[in-house]
Design a protein around this motif. Structure first.
Motif, PDB file in Angstrom:
ATOM      1  N   ASP D  89       0.791  -1.237   0.000  1.00 10.12           N
ATOM      2  CA  ASP D  89       0.000   0.000   0.000  1.00 10.12           C
ATOM      3  C   ASP D  89       0.816   1.276   0.000  1.00 10.12           C
ATOM      4  OD1 ASP D  89      -2.539  -0.997  -0.263  1.00 10.12           O
ATOM      5  OD2 ASP D  89      -2.616  -1.557   1.859  1.00 10.12           O
ATOM      6  N   VAL D  90       1.955   1.242  -0.631  1.00 13.72           N
ATOM      7  CA  VAL D  90       2.716   2.481  -0.797  1.00 13.72           C
ATOM      8  C   VAL D  90       1.994   3.313  -1.863  1.00 13.72           C
ATOM      9  CG1 VAL D  90       4.968   3.438  -1.415  1.00 13.72           C
ATOM     10  CG2 VAL D  90       4.817   1.194  -0.311  1.00 13.72           C
ATOM     11  N   PRO D  91       1.845   4.611  -1.628  1.00  9.54           N
ATOM     12  CA  PRO D  91       1.124   5.419  -2.637  1.00  9.54           C
ATOM     13  C   PRO D  91       1.888   5.487  -3.962  1.00  9.54           C
ATOM     14  CG  PRO D  91       2.031   6.791  -0.899  1.00  9.54           C
ATOM     15  CD  PRO D  91       2.206   5.380  -0.458  1.00  9.54           C
ATOM     16  N   LEU D  92       1.130   5.545  -5.044  1.00  9.30           N
ATOM     17  CA  LEU D  92       1.740   5.531  -6.383  1.00  9.30           C
ATOM     18  C   LEU D  92       2.745   6.654  -6.598  1.00  9.30           C
ATOM     19  CD1 LEU D  92      -1.033   4.534  -8.918  1.00  9.30           C
ATOM     20  CD2 LEU D  92       1.059   3.325  -8.350  1.00  9.30           C
ATOM     21  N   VAL D  93       2.468   7.825  -6.016  1.00  7.57           N
ATOM     22  CA  VAL D  93       3.385   8.946  -6.225  1.00  7.57           C
ATOM     23  C   VAL D  93       4.771   8.647  -5.686  1.00  7.57           C
ATOM     24  CG1 VAL D  93       1.732  10.818  -6.393  1.00  7.57           C
ATOM     25  CG2 VAL D  93       2.482  10.016  -4.143  1.00  7.57           C
ATOM     26  N   LEU D  94       4.823   7.717  -4.732  1.00  6.18           N
ATOM     27  CA  LEU D  94       6.139   7.289  -4.252  1.00  6.18           C
ATOM     28  C   LEU D  94       6.677   6.141  -5.086  1.00  6.18           C
ATOM     29  CD1 LEU D  94       6.021   7.262  -0.356  1.00  6.18           C
ATOM     30  CD2 LEU D  94       7.375   8.692  -1.890  1.00  6.18           C
ATOM     31  N   VAL D  95       5.755   5.224  -5.435  1.00  6.60           N
ATOM     32  CA  VAL D  95       6.187   4.017  -6.136  1.00  6.60           C
ATOM     33  C   VAL D  95       6.853   4.365  -7.457  1.00  6.60           C
ATOM     34  CG1 VAL D  95       5.394   1.920  -7.266  1.00  6.60           C
ATOM     35  CG2 VAL D  95       4.422   2.584  -5.061  1.00  6.60           C
ATOM     36  N   ILE D  96       6.232   5.264  -8.193  1.00  4.33           N
ATOM     37  CA  ILE D  96       6.724   5.507  -9.552  1.00  4.33           C
ATOM     38  C   ILE D  96       8.146   6.067  -9.572  1.00  4.33           C
ATOM     39  CG2 ILE D  96       6.303   6.890 -11.623  1.00  4.33           C
ATOM     40  CD1 ILE D  96       3.355   6.166 -11.315  1.00  4.33           C
ATOM     41  N   PRO D  97       8.413   7.138  -8.807  1.00  2.72           N
ATOM     42  CA  PRO D  97       9.816   7.576  -8.811  1.00  2.72           C
ATOM     43  C   PRO D  97      10.767   6.490  -8.320  1.00  2.72           C
ATOM     44  CG  PRO D  97       8.468   8.898  -7.310  1.00  2.72           C
ATOM     45  CD  PRO D  97       7.534   8.020  -8.055  1.00  2.72           C
ATOM     46  N   LEU D  98      10.305   5.715  -7.363  1.00  3.79           N
ATOM     47  CA  LEU D  98      11.151   4.667  -6.802  1.00  3.79           C
ATOM     48  C   LEU D  98      11.549   3.652  -7.868  1.00  3.79           C
ATOM     49  CD1 LEU D  98      11.754   4.650  -3.737  1.00  3.79           C
ATOM     50  CD2 LEU D  98      10.405   2.551  -3.643  1.00  3.79           C
ATOM     51  N   VAL D  99      10.559   3.179  -8.633  1.00  4.73           N
ATOM     52  CA  VAL D  99      10.897   2.144  -9.616  1.00  4.73           C
ATOM     53  C   VAL D  99      11.642   2.735 -10.806  1.00  4.73           C
ATOM     54  CG1 VAL D  99       9.062   0.587  -8.920  1.00  4.73           C
ATOM     55  CG2 VAL D  99       8.640   2.252 -10.738  1.00  4.73           C
ATOM     56  N   LEU D 100      11.393   4.023 -11.111  1.00  2.05           N
ATOM     57  CA  LEU D 100      12.205   4.641 -12.161  1.00  2.05           C
ATOM     58  C   LEU D 100      13.660   4.687 -11.723  1.00  2.05           C
ATOM     59  CD1 LEU D 100       9.963   7.591 -13.408  1.00  2.05           C
ATOM     60  CD2 LEU D 100      10.465   5.434 -14.556  1.00  2.05           C
ATOM     61  N   ALA D 101      13.862   5.010 -10.450  1.00  2.00           N
ATOM     62  CA  ALA D 101      15.226   5.036  -9.922  1.00  2.00           C
ATOM     63  C   ALA D 101      15.828   3.631  -9.986  1.00  2.00           C
ATOM     64  CB  ALA D 101      15.222   5.548  -8.492  1.00  2.00           C
ATOM     65  N   LEU D 102      15.002   2.645  -9.728  1.00  2.00           N
ATOM     66  CA  LEU D 102      15.490   1.256  -9.804  1.00  2.00           C
ATOM     67  C   LEU D 102      15.980   0.947 -11.214  1.00  2.00           C
ATOM     68  CD1 LEU D 102      15.736  -1.574  -8.511  1.00  2.00           C
ATOM     69  CD2 LEU D 102      13.400  -2.015  -9.247  1.00  2.00           C
ATOM     70  N   GLY D 103      15.172   1.341 -12.194  1.00  3.88           N
ATOM     71  CA  GLY D 103      15.583   1.107 -13.583  1.00  3.88           C
ATOM     72  C   GLY D 103      16.896   1.812 -13.894  1.00  3.88           C
ATOM     73  N   ALA D 104      16.998   3.061 -13.435  1.00  4.69           N
ATOM     74  CA  ALA D 104      18.217   3.825 -13.684  1.00  4.69           C
ATOM     75  C   ALA D 104      19.408   3.145 -13.015  1.00  4.69           C
ATOM     76  CB  ALA D 104      18.054   5.248 -13.165  1.00  4.69           C
ATOM     77  N   LEU D 105      19.187   2.656 -11.813  1.00  2.00           N
ATOM     78  CA  LEU D 105      20.264   1.994 -11.068  1.00  2.00           C
ATOM     79  C   LEU D 105      20.761   0.763 -11.820  1.00  2.00           C
ATOM     80  CD1 LEU D 105      21.894   1.774  -8.390  1.00  2.00           C
ATOM     81  CD2 LEU D 105      20.145   0.156  -7.652  1.00  2.00           C
ATOM     82  N   ILE D 106      19.817  -0.019 -12.348  1.00  4.21           N
ATOM     83  CA  ILE D 106      20.230  -1.222 -13.078  1.00  4.21           C
ATOM     84  C   ILE D 106      21.018  -0.826 -14.325  1.00  4.21           C
ATOM     85  CG2 ILE D 106      19.416  -3.249 -14.315  1.00  4.21           C
ATOM     86  CD1 ILE D 106      16.964  -3.154 -12.394  1.00  4.21           C
ATOM     87  N   GLY D 107      20.552   0.228 -15.000  1.00  2.00           N
ATOM     88  CA  GLY D 107      21.305   0.710 -16.152  1.00  2.00           C
ATOM     89  C   GLY D 107      22.712   1.121 -15.756  1.00  2.00           C
ATOM     90  N   LEU D 108      22.793   1.766 -14.608  1.00  2.00           N
ATOM     91  CA  LEU D 108      24.087   2.218 -14.101  1.00  2.00           C
ATOM     92  C   LEU D 108      24.995   1.015 -13.853  1.00  2.00           C
ATOM     93  CD1 LEU D 108      25.083   5.074 -13.329  1.00  2.00           C
ATOM     94  CD2 LEU D 108      24.685   4.437 -10.962  1.00  2.00           C
TER      95      LEU D 108
END
Ligand SMILES: Nc1ncnc2c1ncn2[C@@H]1O[C@H](COP(=O)(O)OP(=O)(O)OP(=O)(O)O)[C@@H](O)[C@H]1O
Ligand SMILES: Nc1ncnc2c1ncn2[C@@H]1O[C@H](COP(=O)(O)OP(=O)(O)OP(=O)(O)O)[C@@H](O)[C@H]1O
Ligand SMILES: [Mg+2]
Ligand SMILES: [Mg+2]
Lengths: 320, 499, 344, 320
Positions: D89-108
């Motif tokens: 139940d984490v709010p979407l406004v938090l989830v989305i930046p979080l998973v975008l950061a995850l994607g960026a991290l994996i790219g890194l």
């Protein structure tokens, strides 16, 4: 090369050492089951097909081409073999040359399109592979076909030498042949020059086109051999089998290029790479880890192995 | 022989005959069709029309790749045809279809044979060395030895054969050119015919018996060397008279614009030097003397082991310098390895020329860039269809002019040149000198590393001669002559304090 | 001892030709379906088991004179979604998600279709005791739990209560829970001393992980005597593992689904037992339930599609090569004709 | 270029014409169902994810690197989103930046390993991708996770403009951005030089390493965006979702490089390629062809399209 003989040897045999280290580790944890001959014969016997696919890939890779269709060649050949053998009762002595010719034909088609139309081999073989998958589904009616004659299975996994299914020895024989071809024949040299410096190859009088074509045909034949062995291993043919071998085979081919003859795709490196990865998976399974751990190991080991190999070689830039 | 590429008529009814035991020069400006003619002979290109006879027997064209050898032809192509990742031995036997057993390469025997061969030509090479680790000179030597070997092999089959050398000398320092000529003469005496392509008229005069000049794909004429002089040939090649006089302006006394202190690299040891505004400083030396390392280190292409550069009041640490920093300090570097470092062959002329001035552009105006490129091409007389062409479609000389334009448009205060006229014809060479001189006139300084002494005589105010990573002699003003540079290079004893 | 007898009895009950049990009351299918239409979205048209059901449904619908289409796809959820929208856009009355096209993969599309007045049903997806997933209108279930029990009972009966089994499951399939429950329940009730280990292998990883996993387990546990892949398509990868480990004599395979090639493997002796369902019967049952939904009949949850245990003893009844609709008798054909009132 | 303007235009828009021809063909056969706006809106909406994955791929491809991990980034991000949203139940406004950061991290991570250790990106991203697959299975316990908040679905596929789900417009927006980036920014030129003339670029001041790293990070972020949209499209996450997308995305990227800007990976070419292939598959489904025909079409169309494109361009040798 000369001045750093030790590092160079370390680089050449690094993966082998890591493999032995893994065996030692798993062995220490479960000496009774992991360190048994029966376990090793299982490991060696089980991935002969993957070894052959990997060996098939390194031929066009050496010539600078990707053959993504090899997995679908395997599947189609496997399906054709099963249908001819189990449904149409064609004798195996006819089936085998027939499907080998099929593999060669597909290789020829891949090569002809890539060369004549000057398209990147990646897209050609991807397209041809998908098309072959369609044919496989068609002729097999999307079914798994079983009931392959026991003779085939007999000569693939039932017969054993020193406890290891005979398929393993087929794979080793092919590795020897390809090793000889790449290292001791003019064709091997031409492959190398074709792959690494196409213009250079042409200027030194290599018929680059013919060499690439031959490489595709050979990988088609290797795919067909793998397909026959696959049918013999499972006693059946299913329309998706090969699909899952493609990425592991590429992984093994590239990982193999970090050892034995670092910087070049080479058969013994590929063989070691396959069995290194398989040993890990087997060990995890013996130790009772959950299956997702296999993925963590596989991905992690792959990346770590190339990282370590590069560290040993002083992070040399590689052409490949 | 006729050959057309798209709209370009590379060869237009060229006729040529080579006699046994002659060295035949093939001359012409960049893009006049020399390499094309040679590539037709090797089977690399199929001619549109034309015929070839060898020893009186007609040969069907196009010749299948690898067959030319059977007819006694062996080649050193303009870019050598070596695979850098492979070993010396692998390169040496590459394409040796006639001799090798295709089913079994006996590496030990081949290595032995290679050792003998390399020793015979007095090359300091080991069969298992990787070609990438060799110096450019060694690579050229390897390619030449390989071709010479093939021709000699062929003698066992009867006719003496033809050795074709497409511009083998730009890579070679003078002493090795002499060695090469010695090899050529030996081969010639044994009846081998040699086709020799060079832009260096002196070389041509020295070594050839006859020369054929190509211009715009047509054969202008064939000249007997003995009865020809320099001016005639230059006139035939360029189509006009070209003066190659020393053209150095006098320099007014001023403080150095750039001072380099204690520069060390792979070969260089604690070298210090400086240039003044408007000055063209030549660096030269024998192979391995390290003079060609200077531009690499100053441009940040390779990081120095130690050294500082004081440029117009700013101090740069050369051990940390990156190309971007060098560009920011208005340093321009025109590398010797054009194909790898100078241009991206698949990309367009515009893209190649405009890359350094894009900065952090967030809205590129392509029309403007295109116009700027067209402008640049005009100013630097780059012969090409249009700025949207791929750079690979230009001849070597035009590529070099493009690279020059790309850098000089930035108005650099320090221009670093590494063999700037390698493989460039006499006419284009003059244009390049003009452009370099312009950069000087605007107050920039030029450091030019080259092994062509004549070039230094023509353009340099001052020359530093290197030996074993140190400066061994400095020549200024009227001392800068071809002869004195050569003398300084080859005479080991002289010691001068530089600066 | 009781346990073993129970197990044997249960097996015996499912070894013969099954009887037809009517799932509901008769109704006039032809009349009520005349202007109705059904789109079947199979989990994957490339899986023969499912493709056959969908084809047979089409043939039955043709006989009854109403429109039935199937959405050809390769098991890719994006394609299922396209099928959902196709149905909603082209005025179908029912979307039948057949045998594994899991509506949890596309809840929003289910809602959208329902808002357009299309009923969405899942057919042959879950066990009886599981609720309709993702808000679909109806869920026609199969007695997976019983199938699980039968697999356990078979091994108990064969080993005399000394089962040491490796059970391969795929947690992401909805039927897995019921099958696993059945297995554990049967072991609990009939053979508390039996040993078994459950290993999860996701469906995407079947081809890469089953073989090494089974090989590893065979090494780690020398006393294994059964491998139970709960879906019989897994056996392609299980049987070579057993052969390579050299344990073809001591380790048997018991499985579920009645896929033809596995039935052929019973004849070859590589697989010992397979629990099958009649695909044609399933087609009848699913269509029956879907028509009832449109004809305002009592909804059907239990399809009453029977299971049958196939072993070397009765394998001859399925034909050679095996036919997925043989070996179950044909009483059901008449049974459904009566239910649908298509007998003149 | 000038002299053969017509051929060049034909080459540029060839695939588009073929696409239109296919639409005409299918339309003629089933005008009532195929040629409806609702059918096209379905096609456009449902393949937005594939478009985004393809767009993600072309960034590192332009810089000369392969990113095989993008499909697994999609899957992991999809799973993470579903778990955070539906289970924790984490709010979407938090989830989305979080998973975008995850994607960026994996790219890194991909980029860092590739660059620092100088390993071929193919093997690094293959390894990292497999590792990510393991993590996905782990965190999701190999289950499909549903119950994602309706808000996400609302803003992915429920909302429509002109009948097409909003996801399509996101994909188009990204195509515009990437088109702009590749064509109108210095970074785009730097990417190009990094891929096609790495040393030239480096000597001209392009921080080649940083550019490649940025390309990996961008493709990681694109993978994450695709993952979010996938979750929004299906309202759930399953551990195998991305697997199906990798090969089609590569096919589309390479096919796309034959049109619009022939010889270069380009966003509009990719978009056209995706929808060309998808239209074919959809048409075959509507016409009720059996599925193997889809494979035959897919493979055949891919190969034929590049063949024709090469014929039109006079079989020019391409660097790519
Ligand atoms: N592969 C090709 N495609 C198109 N045009 C070509 C090709 N190769 C050569 N040309 C053209 O043919 C002409 C002759 O080129 P060639 O390489 O023979 O010149 P060259 O005399 O060797 O010049 P240089 O002295 O610079 O080596 C040039 O105008 C060139 O543009
Ligand atoms: N791939 C190509 N396509 C079109 N034109 C080409 C191509 N390659 C070369 N050319 C043309 O052929 C001519 C000769 O090219 P080439 O590189 O052989 O010149 P060159 O005479 O060797 O020049 P240099 O002496 O400067 O190396 C050039 O004018 C160039 O425009
Ligand atoms: Mg030339
Ligand atoms: Mg040239």
């Amino acid at each position: 090369m000369r001045q750093s003989d030790l590092t160079y040897q370390l680089e050449r045999f690094g993966l082998l050492f890591v493999w032995l280290a893994f065996i030692a580790l798993f062995g220490a944890m479960r000496p009774d089951t992991f360190l048994t001959w029966s376990n090793f014969s299982t490991i060696f016997g089980s991935e002969a097909v993957l070894v052959i696919v990997t060996l098939g890939l390194i031929i066009p890779l050496t010539a600078g081409d990707f053959d993504l269709s090899i997995a679908q060649v395997l599947t189609l050949v496997s399906m054709t073999t099963a249908i001819l053998d189990a449904r149409l009762d064609v004798p195996l002595v006819l089936v085998i040359p027939l499907v080998l010719a099929l593999g060669a034909l597909i290789g020829l088609i891949n090569g002809a399109i890539t060369l004549y139309f000057r398209v990147h081999s990646l897209i050609v073989t991807l397209g041809v592979g998908t098309f072959l998958h369609g044919i496989t589904l068609w002729i097999g009616n999307s079914q798994t076909i079983s009931g392959v004659s026991p003779m085939l299975m007999e000569w693939v996994i039932i017969q054993r030498f020193w406890g290891i299914p005979i398929a393993f020895y087929y794979a080793m024989l092919l590795a020897v042949l390809i090793w000889y071809m790449l290292s001791y024949t003019a064709f091997g040299q031409q492959l190398l020059f074709t792959g690494r410096g196409r213009e250079v190859g042409r200027l030194t009088g290599v018929a680059v086109g013919r060499v690439r074509l031959a490489a595709f045909v050979l990988s088609g034949i290797m795919g067909a051999i793998a397909g026959i062995l696959y049918t013999g291993t499972t006693g059946s043919a299913n329309p998706s089998s090969g699909t899952f071998l493609l990425l592991p085979a590429f992984a093994a081919a590239f990982l193999g290029a970090t050892c034995i003859k670092p910087g070049r795709f080479n058969p013994w490196g590929s063989v070691i790479a396959v069995y290194f990865l398989v040993t890990g998976i087997n060990g995890l399974s013996v130790l009772g880890f959950r299956t997702f751990v296999q993925d963590l190991f596989y991905g992690g080991a792959l990346v770590l192995a190339v990282m370590v190999s590069q560290l040993v070689s002083g992070r040399k830039e590689r052409g490949l | 022989m006729t050959k057309t590429f798209g709209g370009v008529q590379a060869l237009n009814n060229v006729a040529l005959s080579i006699q046994p035991g002659e060295v035949h020069g093939l001359l012409g400006t960049n893009g006049s069709g020399k390499s094309t003619l040679i590539k037709v002979l090797s089977g690399f290109h199929a001619p549109d029309a034309g015929s070839l006879e060898i020893d009186g027997r007609p040969v069907t064209l196009p010749m299948p790749l690898g067959r030319s050898e059977a007819h006694g032809l062996a080649f050193v192509h303009q870019n050598l045809g070596l695979l850098y990742e492979a070993s010396v031995l692998e390169n040496l036997i590459a394409g040796d279809h006639e001799r090798l057993n295709p089913w079994r390469i006996n590496w030990r025997a081949e290595a032995e044979r290679a050792r003998v061969l390399l020793a015979e030509y007095e090359l300091d090479l080991m069969p298992d060395q990787i070609v990438a680790d060799l110096s450019p000179v060694q690579r050229a030597q390897l390619a030449i030895v390989r071709a010479a070997d093939r021709v000699r092999e062929h003698r066992h089959y009867g006719a003496p054969g033809v050795l074709v050398l497409d511009e083998p000398t730009p890579f070679l320092p003078e002493e090795d050119v002499a060695k090469l000529f010695a090899i050529m003469r030996r081969l010639k005496e044994s009846g081998v015919a040699i086709i020799f392509v060079s832009h260096d008229i002196d070389e041509v005069l020295e070594v050839t018996d006859r020369s054929t000049v190509l211009r715009d794909g047509k054969a202008i004429g064939t000249y007997y060397t003995a009865s020809t002089d320099r001016e005639t040939l230059v006139h035939a090649i360029v189509g006009r008279a070209v003066s190659v006089d020393r053209r150095v302006s006098t320099l007014s006394e001023s403080r150095p614009i750039a001072t380099i202190t204690r520069l060390s690299g792979k070969i260089l040891r604690d070298v210090s030097l400086s240039v003044r505004p408007g000055e063209i400083l030549g660096l030269t030396g024998l192979i391995g003397s390290g003079h060609d390392e200077v531009p690499m280190l100053l441009s940040g292409a390779v990081q120095a082991v130690s050294g500082d550069l004081m440029l117009d009041g700013c101090s740069l640490d050369l051990t940390q310098l990156r190309p971007a920093d060098a560009i920011a300090a208005r340093i321009a570097f025109i590398p010797a390895d054009r194909q790898r470092l100078g241009i991206a062959p698949e990309l367009t002329l515009t893209e190649n020329a405009m890359l350094p001035i894009l900065g952090h552009g967030a809205w590129l105006n392509h029309e403007k860039l295109r116009r700027a490129t067209a402008e640049l091409m005009k100013r630097f007389t780059v012969k090409a269809d249009n700025p949207g062409q791929a750079a690979s479609e230009l001849s070597g000389g035009n590529q070099q002019k493009l690279v020059l334009g790309k850098w000089l448009q930035l108005g650099p205060q320090l221009v670093l040149l590494d063999e700037p006229t390698q493989g460039i014809d006499v006419g284009a060479r003059q244009e390049i000198y003009d452009r370099v001189a312009e950069a000087c006139a605007r107050g920039g300084a030029v450091i030019c590393a080259t092994s062509e002494f004549e070039q230094l005589e023509t353009i340099a105010h001052r020359v530093l001669v290197f030996e074993r990573g140190r400066i061994k002699a400095e020549l200024k003003g009227d001392d800068v002559t071809k002869a004195s540079i050569a003398q300084a290079c080859y005479e080991g004893a002289q010691t001068h304090a530089a600066e | 001892q009781d346990g073993i007898a129970n197990a044997q009895a249960n097996i015996a009950a499912y070894s013969g030709i099954p009887e037809f049990v009517a799932p509901g009351v008769p109704f006039d299918a032809k009349a009520c379906m005349a202007d109705k239409s059904i789109l079947t979205i199979p989990a994957s048209s490339a899986i023969p088991f499912i493709k056959v059901i969908a084809d047979h449904k089409g043939q039955l619908a043709e006989g009854l004179g109403f429109k039935h289409e199937q959405w050809e796809n390769q098991g890719n959820p994006t394609q299922w979604i396209q099928g959902m929208e196709y149905a909603a856009n082209n005025g179908f009355d029912v979307i039948s998600l057949l045998a594994g096209a899991d509506p949890r993969f596309f809840e929003p599309q289910v809602k959208a279709a329902q808002e357009k007045g299309v009923k969405v049903v899942t057919s042959h997806l879950t066990g009886l005791e599981i609720d309709a997933p993702a808000g679909v209108d109806s869920n026609t279930a199969i007695d997976y739990k019983q199938a699980g029990k039968l697999m356990a009972d078979w091994t108990i009966a064969q080993t005399g209560g000394k089962t040491n089994a490796l059970i391969l499951v795929s947690n992401e399939a909805l039927s897995t829970d019921s099958l696993t429950d059945g297995l554990t329940e049967a072991f609990g009730a009939n053979c508390p001393d039996c040993q078994y280990e459950i290993v999860n292998v996701p469906i995407v990883d079947w081809a890469t992980k089953i073989q090494p996993t089974v090989q590893g387990k065979l090494q780690a546990n020398a006393d294994l005597n059964y491998v139970i892949p709960i879906y019989d398509s897994m056996s392609t990868f299980v049987t070579p593992a057993i052969a390579i480990a050299g344990k073809r004599d001591s380790v048997k395979v018991a499985t579920f689904n009645g896929t033809p090639f596995v039935l052929d493997l019973i004849r070859d002796g590589t697989v010992e037992m397979d629990i099958g369902e009649n695909l044609d019967w399933i087609a009848h049952a699913m269509l029956d339930a879907e028509m009832r939904l449109l004809c305002d009949q009592e909804p059907i949850t239990d399809s009453k599609v029977p299971l049958r245990v196939f072993t070397a003893d009765n394998i001859a009844e399925v034909g050679n090569p095996a036919d997925a609709a043989m070996g179950y008798g044909d009483a059901y054909v008449q049974g459904y004709r009566d239910l649908w009132m298509t007998n003149e």
